[in-house]
Design an enzyme around this catalytic site. Structure first.
Site, short mmCIF file in Angstrom:
data_model
loop_
_atom_site.label_atom_id
_atom_site.label_comp_id
_atom_site.label_asym_id
_atom_site.label_seq_id
_atom_site.Cartn_x
_atom_site.Cartn_y
_atom_site.Cartn_z
N LYS A 271 85.52 93.12 14.85
CA LYS A 271 86.12 94.44 14.95
C LYS A 271 86.97 94.52 16.21
O LYS A 271 86.66 93.90 17.21
CB LYS A 271 85.03 95.51 15.08
CG LYS A 271 84.28 95.85 13.82
CD LYS A 271 83.28 96.96 14.09
CE LYS A 271 82.40 97.23 12.89
NZ LYS A 271 83.10 97.75 11.71
N ARG A 345 76.11 96.03 3.17
CA ARG A 345 75.79 95.89 1.74
C ARG A 345 75.02 94.61 1.46
O ARG A 345 74.25 94.55 0.51
CB ARG A 345 77.09 95.97 0.92
CG ARG A 345 78.10 94.91 1.29
CD ARG A 345 79.50 95.24 0.78
NE ARG A 345 80.14 96.31 1.55
CZ ARG A 345 81.34 96.81 1.28
NH1 ARG A 345 82.03 96.35 0.24
NH2 ARG A 345 81.86 97.78 2.02
#
Ligand code: BES
Ligand code: MN
Ligand code: ZN
Length: 491
Positions: A271, A345
């Site tokens: 990120k 996820r």
């Protein structure tokens, strides 16, 4: 971690007779409420409010000297806006009370004793005031040299057993939410999978709950490819924590799964710095589900609850998974990791497979899953996806508990976006509707007939704007109250 809750007790004394450093009273439409039996004090306080231009608009507070006839040392007025105690919208009334109580307690740093006398006529209103006050009293001081919490709190309300019980239940709900805030606010240097699992063990022990922790070897042996894959880039290995509350005679079984990424750097798909700033909060889903379970146990609610916490630190170490690696998941499905930043996820999928095989009556996962949630619904409204029945139950419980959640679809075209050239599916799907796409991915790991809902709390779990009502800056404890409400309603 220090216990973050201000002690709270219930009293039926008349507000004017309460001995406290500060007596908190509500005001709406330029009128001070709750002093029906004390005319002189009421007139004096209405005059004081007028003199300082205090109109009682929502969330505003003002401290004034106690007039004659008031035993407390001073009075705090808190605005209830256009509060209407007789309104048919009870959820709105409760939320107005929570927010006013919260705003008052947020403004009362270092005050020794507080008597809170907002207008309450029902047990549910007493509970709302207690919850709001308990949440507003929250301060995270573990890493500060200075700072004070508000002292002791007394909630004043009507006489009767049900009112006292409502207060006590409100205090449990606030404490549960505040413990979730503590976990989220704790820096990732100190909160990592192993230490987190230990905290859960300790907190479960005092409640006599069953805890199972799977370490790296067990996760390998059990084929938890998603949890292992995400955790392998960190020197601090992943865990899967399972906690069970199974009171005698319980009929309904609720299963909660919470995303527990103790820090999300993005992994090799790193990120940018700005997006990483708040990523200690990427375990907020797991904090919500475990503290909701503890709260449900503390309330002694007659429902069976199982919480699953897949914990991992998503780091770009030299042993980290790479974009294009293929994981064999707990369910046997193969996932090509096209973006290591879509890690939530992956860990959730493995935990959902396990939770699903218990065949619970209701399966809910809570996760700071996508930035797309914030784009779609903003910073205060969580998205709820999944089976219609489960989704509606979550949304209506959220409304009752005073949390903003909104039902969202999983459009049929989402899944095609996960097509992989190498495996059963990739982990990063279409960009458009990213929150819905993530839900489509998760659904692949839940049985077709499972009564399942997924709550994306990316924005609501961490307040990076100004504090308001009972919501402080930083960790909010999002979803704890909704999950407890589901258990209450299901009881
Ligand atoms: N933890 C983030 C989601 C997030 C973003 C939470 C902002 C709170 C605030 C999650 O792991 C993530 O990185 N999601 C990606 C998914 C994408 C790579 C498919 C995202 O939303 O960009
Ligand atoms: Mn991520
Ligand atoms: Zn994440």
């Amino acid at each position: 971690m220090a216990g973050a809750s201000t002690p709270s007790s219930y009293s039926t004394t008349s507000p004017v007779k309460a001995t406290a450093s500060v007596l908190v009273l509500g005001a709406a439409d330029s009128t001070v409420l709750g002093l029906e039996g004390a005319k002189a004090a009421r007139t004096a306080l209405n005059d004081a409010a007028e003199a300082i231009g205090f109109t009682g608009s929502t969330g505003t507070t003002a401290r004034v000297p106690a007039p004659k006839g008031v035993a407390a040392e001073s009075v705090m007025l808190v605005g209830l806006g256009d509060f209407d105690a007789a309104s048919e919208d009870v959820a709105a009334t409760h939320e107005a009370l929570r927010r006013a109580a919260g705003a008052a307690l947020r403004a009362l740093d270092g005050v020794e004793t507080i008597a809170l006398a907002l207008p309450t006529a029902t047990a549910a209103e007493v509970e709302a005031v207690t919850v709001g006050a308990g949440l507003g009293a929250y301060r995270f001081l573990d890493y500060r040299s200075e700072g004070k919490t508000p002292g002791e709190l007394t909630v004043i309300g009507p006489k009767g057993k049900s009112f006292k019980a409502a207060h006590d239940s409100g205090a449990v709900i606030a404490a549960a939410t505040n413990r979730a805030r503590d976990l989220v606010n704790t820096p990732p240097l100190d909160l990592y999978p192993e230490s987190y699992a230990e905290i859960v063990r300790t907190q479960a022990k005092t409640r006599k709950l069953k805890v199972t922790v799977l370490g790296e070897k067990e996760l390998q042996a059990g084929g938890y490819g998603g949890i292992i894959g995400v955790g392998q880039g960190s020197t601090r290995g992943p865990r899967l924590v399972k906690v069970e509350y199974a009171p005698k005679g319980a009929k309904r079984h609720l299963s909660f799964v919470g995303k527990g990424i103790t820090f999300d750097s993005g992994g090799i798909s790193l990120k940018p710095a700005k997006s990483m700033e708040d990523m200690k909060s990427d375990m907020a889903g797991s904090a919500a589900v475990i503290q909701a379970l503890f709260g449900i146990a503390d309330l002694g609610l007659p429902v069976r609850v199982t919480a699953w916490l897949p914990l991992a630190e998503n780091m770009p170490g030299s042993s980290a998974q790479r974009p294009s690696d293929v994981l064999t998941m707990r369910s046997g499905k193969r996932v090509e990791v096209t973006n290591t930043d879509a890690e939530g996820r992956l860990v959730l999928a493995d935990a959902l497979s396990d939770a699903d095989s218990d065949k619970p009556d209701l399966l809910i996962d809570v996760a700071t899953l996508t930035g797309a949630q914030i784009v779609a619904l903003g910073e205060r409204t969580s998205g709820v996806m999944g089976a219609e029945t489960a989704r509606e139950e979550v949304v209506s419980s959220a409304t009752a508990a005073g949390e903003s959640m909104w039902a969202m679809p999983i459009p049929e075209e989402m899944l095609a976006g996960f097509d992989s050239t190498a495996a059963d599916l990739t982990n990063s799907g279409p960009r458009s509707g990213g929150m819905l796409a993530a839900a489509a991915f998760l659904r692949e790991f839940v049985g077709e007939d499972t009564n399942w809902a997924h709550i994306d709390i990316a924005g609501p779990s961490f307040n990076s704007s100004s504090p308001f009502g009972y919501t402080p800056k930083a960790a909010t404890g999002a979803a704890v109250r909704t999950l407890i409400q589901i258990a209450k309603a299901a009881g």
